[in-house]
Design a protein around this motif. Structure first.
Motif, PDB file in Angstrom:
ATOM      1  N   SER A  70     -12.690 -34.724 -10.455  1.00  0.00           N
ATOM      2  CA  SER A  70     -12.545 -33.400  -9.947  1.00  0.00           C
ATOM      3  C   SER A  70     -11.511 -33.213  -8.845  1.00  0.00           C
ATOM      4  N   LYS A  95     -11.243 -30.475 -13.864  1.00  0.00           N
ATOM      5  CA  LYS A  95     -10.670 -30.231 -12.764  1.00  0.00           C
ATOM      6  C   LYS A  95     -11.008 -28.757 -12.395  1.00  0.00           C
ATOM      7  N   VAL A 160     -17.127 -32.595 -19.182  1.00  0.00           N
ATOM      8  CA  VAL A 160     -17.251 -31.726 -18.034  1.00  0.00           C
ATOM      9  C   VAL A 160     -18.844 -31.370 -17.959  1.00  0.00           C
ATOM     10  N   ASP A 164     -19.883 -28.776 -12.632  1.00  0.00           N
ATOM     11  CA  ASP A 164     -18.766 -29.337 -11.996  1.00  0.00           C
ATOM     12  C   ASP A 164     -17.919 -28.068 -11.581  1.00  0.00           C
TER      13      ASP A 164
END
Length: 885
Positions: A70, A95, A160, A164
């Motif tokens: 991340s 990310k 993911v 996150d």
């Protein structure tokens, strides 16, 4: 709300579906609607399958550069399909994204990139130079060639987590530096669930995306579309003006429109019916009655106007639905009723809930608030309060004011700093703004408090007219007086072509221009002052109101005055004119002209030739010719006081101001004044002074006293010019020629003044202008000669006193001062067209002893605001001449 039949393909967003990632929700839409359009911009349109493949290419390129983990990835891309694909690609790579707007200042972009520790910027070729200026040796720029050739474009495995981070949005901090708001996939999906289910967003919808990816308002528009099988229609508002936007909505058959209210208003200023739009969403700023009126005019009867409240830190928290048939009761649209899992509290300064109906700070209690502020735990703890009863619950303090009605409907009343104090009265700026927006002649408005202290604070309104020529200050004040108490009416109204907005369309109050001290636009035309009384009043009004160039027919309250300013102004007027005028004079408005008439009524023209203003036992008598033949010379009252209590001051009004006829020349006027002075003081020493024409007459009096063997110890002349000496030979020639022809003295004076005027016209022009003027006069030479030779001129002495100004000007132009052997104190203000040195040079041709004293002011200021300067110089000269201290 909407019925289930609005869209047969609509599927409710289930609560359990928030426990996944955004890419997972998007993948479900790709599987369900692979060939439906996902995004359309001009000639570029991508289906869900195509958008997914392009997003995978971004993800592959990002992972190839940065690997797993991340981190923030900055996006510097224009509004369009690639930007949407890049956002999805960043999320697919595990990310979180940071949207950058190329329209921001580079310094601000660098602050954001540095603060978020960005190591990779995805940029278009057009923005390559800007992107490279933001990176260091530890950062990289990913350009179009990089993602165009990256990877197989196959779906990536979902790696993911709902917890996150999904994005970071920067908002303005109180310190001036931006602060980053971060949020995770779960909270974003819950926010989209709230929008989806309340608006019933489905695959048939075509949704506007007007907001930049750097603005949190883009979240609901972007993800509301592509996470529900709908099509997003991005628009770069810098490239499309509001008038074009209405046509674009119609051409693209948009069904859900979303913007801040000001863009909505501008778009519909000249728009027509938009039949396909079923939802108009207004958020991000105050929506008012004007917005509802535009909605009812331009959209179908079954369309919904949705006014909502949301923040970057909370997402959507309230919504209000209105049909065109709704009867709007007030001037502000409420922000409405609860949405799922978002509780609203109205709290006091101690963060304690207050009863319904009371105004307080809006607080939002939920499990689905933003994670907090990036790398700022102290600010996060300060704004996101922990919940003692539930560890998963927090309460966010919005900083906005609001009020809950009895039916649980929320009214949004602006930012906490929109409640201000003006002269001890509490004013809600949003209420004043709403009243302005309620006027059909106003398209946009903002009200701010100006002033650094409670004494000089005032409300200033900025507005954009809905039509031309639009309302002026007088019109706006008149309309607001019907809607608001007096203390809520702004002191100044500034018309702008547009209000300053930030990159997200929100009002930028810090960019509103300073109103300065210019005269406002009024219904009455500007009319200049005509006499000294009006000039004195103008100076007082300008000083009290902080406004320049006030006209004599301008209303005191239209200029920004209020009751306290009126009391201050009248106190200064009463002091200046030695009166006790009542405040009731201004109850129905007041002008300089009406106030001057009241002063003249209180001070009838004196019939006595010498007026004792103040006396001091044993002090020499100072006789002062104030020269004000149109206004009464009231400035002499303050001048005498400022000279000191030890001065005996006598004012000599100009001849003719008592209603009788004035003598034809300054010489004859000097004889009349001298007779009056010697009736008060038969013998010298004498102390004389005068202003302008009064100074010239005082000079002539001194010459006569000197010829009679009397002592004149002081002759003080203020702004009295001997510049007429330049025409001495012309006067001698006229007297010789016309005397030989038998013309009377008064007639010779008129001929001289006429020739003097012609000579001045020549000398005041350049060489080319002088030639043109000579040609012009040569054509009219026969008529000019006839006029100069005529024996039917009206003698000066026969002019009626009502034409006193013309009478004095003719006498002044005809006056030619003669030598005098006594001393003269010449007082001259700076900045006059005739300089002090020039004035002194003329007098020194006649007087051997001329003492020049400069005053750092102007002619009229020395008689009004700066009268202390003139008084000080006169008092000093009087004491020096009399030998007193």
């Amino acid at each position: 709300m909407f019925s289930p039949t609005d869209d047969p393909l609509f599927q409710e967003f289930a609560k359990e579906q928030v426990e996944q990632s955004i890419p997972e929700r998007f993948a479900a839409q790709v599987a369900r609607h692979p060939e439906r359009l996902a995004v359309s911009l001009g000639g570029v349109a991508l289906t869900y399958r195509e958008l997914n493949r392009r997003a995978n290419g971004f993800a592959d390129a990002i992972l190839a550069r940065r690997g797993a983990g991340s981190e923030a990835v900055a996006l510097l891309l224009p509004q369009g399909p690639d930007l949407i694909a890049a956002i999805l690609g960043v999320l697919k790579a595990g990310k979180f994204y940071l949207g950058l707007d190329a329209g921001y200042p580079a310094s601000r972009l660098k602050e954001m990139v540095d603060d978020a520790h960005v190591r990779l910027i995805v940029a278009s070729l057009d923005h390559r130079g800007l992107a490279e200026s933001l990176v260091s040796e530890r950062r990289a720029v990913l350009l179009e060639d990089d993602w165009a050739n990256a990877g197989s474009r196959e779906d990536r495995a979902a790696v993911v987590s709902p917890t996150d981070l999904a994005y970071i949005f920067y908002t303005s901090g109180s310190s001036g530096r931006p602060k980053g708001v971060i949020d995770n996939h779960r909270n974003v999906l819950h926010n989209i669930m709230r929008y989806t289910n309340s608006l019933r967003i489905g695959p048939a919808d075509r949704m506007t995306l007007l907001q930049s990816a750097s603005f949190s308002g883009s979240v609901s528009s972007l993800f509301g579309a592509i996470l529900n099988g709908a099509c997003a229609y991005p628009v770069d508002m810098r490239a499309k003006n509001p008038a074009q936007l209405a046509c674009w909505l119609k051409d693209e058959k948009i069904t859900i429109y979303h913007s801040v209210p000001v863009i909505f208003r501008q778009m519909l200023a000249h728009g027509d019916l938009l039949p396909d739009v079923r939802v108009v969403r207004l958020e991000g700023d105050q929506a008012a009655k004007v917005d509802f009126q535009l909605f009812t005019k331009h959209f179908c009867r079954d369309a919904r106007l949705v006014n909502g409240l949301g923040t970057t830190e909370t997402g959507l928290v309230r919504q209000f639905f209105a049909l065109a048939t709704w009867a709007m009761p007030g001037t502000l649209l409420p922000v409405g009723y609860p949405v799922q899992d978002m509780e609203i509290l109205i709290v006091d300064d101690a963060h304690k809930p207050i009863p319904r109906g009371e105004v307080g700070e809006i607080a939002v209690r939920s499990r689905y608030l933003a994670v907090g502020y990036w790398e700022n735990p102290s600010l996060t703890a300060q704004r996101f309060l922990a919940d003692e009863s539930d560890a998963q619950m927090r309460t966010y303090l919005t900083g906005d004011l609001g009020r809950l009605r009895a039916d649980d409907c929320l009214e949004h009343l602006g930012r906490n700093d929109s409640r201000v104090k003006v002269r001890g009265q509490t004013v809600e700026l949003t209420g004043v703004e709403a009243s302005l927006l309620d006027l059909p002649t106003v398209m946009d408005a903002a009200v701010v408090l100006r002033g650094s202290s409670s004494d000089n604070s005032r409300l200033v309104a900025y507005y954009v007219a809905a039509c031309n020529p639009g309302p002026n200050t007088s019109d706006l004040r008149r309309e607001l007086k019907r809607r608001l108490p007096v203390y809520m009416i702004p002191a100044a109204f500034i018309r702008l072509s547009t209000l300053p907005r930030n990159e997200n369309g929100k009002l930028d109050r810090t960019a509103l221009p300073d109103p300065g001290n210019r005269r406002p636009e009024l219904s009455t035309p500007y009319l200049p002052t005509r006499n000294m009384v009006e000039i004195q009043l103008q100076c007082i009004w300008e000083r009290v109101l902080g406004v320049e160039s006030i006209g004599v027919c301008d209303d005191f309250f239209d200029l920004g005055g209020d009751s306290l300013a009126a009391i201050t102004m009248l106190a200064q007027v009463n002091d200046e004119f030695a009166l006790e005028l009542p405040a009731s004079l201004l109850l129905s408005g007041g002008t300089i002209r009406s106030l001057a008439a009241s002063i003249s009524a209180e001070h009838p023209r004196p019939a006595v030739p010498v007026i004792p203003i103040q006396s001091a036992e044993g002090a020499p008598s100072f006789f002062f010719l104030h020269g004000d033949y149109t206004g009464g010379g009231f400035y002499s009252l303050k001048l005498a006081r400022e000279m000191g209590a030890d001065v005996s001051f006598y004012a000599l009004p100009p001849c003719g101001t008592d209603g009788g006829n004035a003598p034809a020349s300054f010489e004859e006027m000097a004889d009349r004044h001298l007779a009056a002075v010697r009736a008060v003081q038969p013998d010298g020493p004498y102390y004389l002074g005068g202003t302008c024409n009064g100074g010239l007459i005082a000079y002539e009096m001194a010459r006569r006293l000197e010829a009679d063997g009397q002592s004149v110890r002081l002759l003080a002349l203020f702004m009295a010019s001997a510049g007429n000496l330049r025409f001495r030979r012309l006067q001698q020639l006229v007297n010789k020629v016309y005397g030989w022809l038998g013309y009377a003295p008064d007639h010779r004076r008129r001929i001289f003044v006429r020739l003097r005027e012609i000579a001045l016209n020549f000398s005041g022009r350049g060489s080319i202008g002088a030639v043109r003027y000579a040609l012009y006069k040569s054509i009219r030479l026969p008529g000019e000669v006839k006029r100069l030779m005529s024996r039917t001129q009206v003698p000066l002495a026969d002019l009626p006193h009502v034409d006193l100004r013309a009478h004095y000007l003719l006498a002044e132009y005809a006056y030619m001062p003669q030598p005098y052997s006594g001393p003269v104190v010449l007082l001259w203000p700076e900045g006059e067209s005739e300089t002090a040195e020039q004035a002194a040079r003329w007098w020194r041709q006649l007087v051997p002893d001329v003492e020049l004293r400069m005053l750092p002011s102007t002619h009229f200021a020395c008689l009004t605001a700066d009268v202390k300067l003139l008084a000080g110089e006169l008092a000093g000269a009087l004491r020096a001449a009399s030998g007193s201290r």
